[in-house]
Design an enzyme around this catalytic site. Sequence first.
Site, PDB file in Angstrom:
ATOM      1  CE1 TYR A  62     -20.745  41.682 144.583  1.00 21.62           C
ATOM      2  CE2 TYR A  62     -20.103  43.957 144.211  1.00 21.62           C
ATOM      3  CZ  TYR A  62     -20.711  42.794 143.782  1.00 21.62           C
ATOM      4  OH  TYR A  62     -21.276  42.765 142.526  1.00 21.62           O
ATOM      5  CB  ALA A  71     -21.951  34.880 139.512  1.00 21.04           C
ATOM      6  CE  LYS A 127     -21.281  43.609 139.154  1.00 22.57           C
ATOM      7  NZ  LYS A 127     -21.545  43.083 137.808  1.00 22.57           N
TER       8      LYS A 127
END
Length: 224
Positions: free
Chosen positions: A112, A152, A119
């Site tokens: 990630y 995505a 985020k």
Amino acid sequence: MEKRVKPIAEGMNAKVIMSCDVTKENEVEAVFKECAKVYGNLDFVVHAVAFAPKEALMGRFVDTTKEAWDIAMGVSAYSLVTVSKYAEPVMNEGGSILALTYLGSVLSVPSYNVMGVAKAALESSMRFLAVDLGHKGIRVNCLSSGPVKTLASMGISGFSKMLKAAVLRAPLKKNVSLEDVGKAGLYLASDLSSGTTGEVIYCDCGCHSAYASAEEMDILSSAE
Ligand SMILES: NC(=O)c1ccc[n+]([C@@H]2O[C@H](COP(=O)([O-])OP(=O)(O)OC[C@H]3O[C@@H](n4cnc5c(N)ncnc54)[C@H](O)[C@@H]3O)[C@@H](O)[C@H]2O)c1
């Protein structure tokens, strides 16, 4: 994407179908002006936008380039600031802005990488925006969804393993469905959540709350 998006939008009787690159402030401004013209004031805005170059979503985080960092931050985090700035003047009192986020903001999830940093920035921005817009009665929150197979998410290396890992750890022993996320979105977008702002609401079958599953503990003890 226009040829796929247009029929879906038309099927939902969307009256405004415009292109909008969130990194271009003038395009974001134009969308809100047009929405206000066509719909009048808005009750809610959903920010469901994220992007990072594919090569940044694999391998070691330490290899993240400055360019990939800037792109991920601009598209995935700063865009909430731009969107909120142009949404505020055309929103009704009691309105709601919500942004989609993921657990990778607070935990390091393999691959990630820079999106986790983006985020984290998105969630922090949300808290500052909640203060700025609160005086107008506008609420700003994040909805932290568990992994869902989308265009995505398929760009994240090993995404299918993320889906399996979430099931293993989640107290509800399943992945979230689109309906689960939609219902949480409805709560945040509507006045069902009239007393909630500056908050991250998790809709991930409880995955964020568990340190390890019983199965993971068994694997570890059998390896001893
Ligand atoms: N799919 C998951 O597992 C998951 C989990 C938690 C959070 N999220 C978040 O949900 C949101 C929606 O993502 P999704 O997974 O539904 O995938 P998606 O591919 O359906 O949505 C991502 C959207 O971002 C748009 N986008 C990318 N760059 C843009 C730009 N510069 N300007 C305007 N739009 C741009 C794309 O056109 C696309 O519509 C994202 O914020 C994502 O991080 C997804």
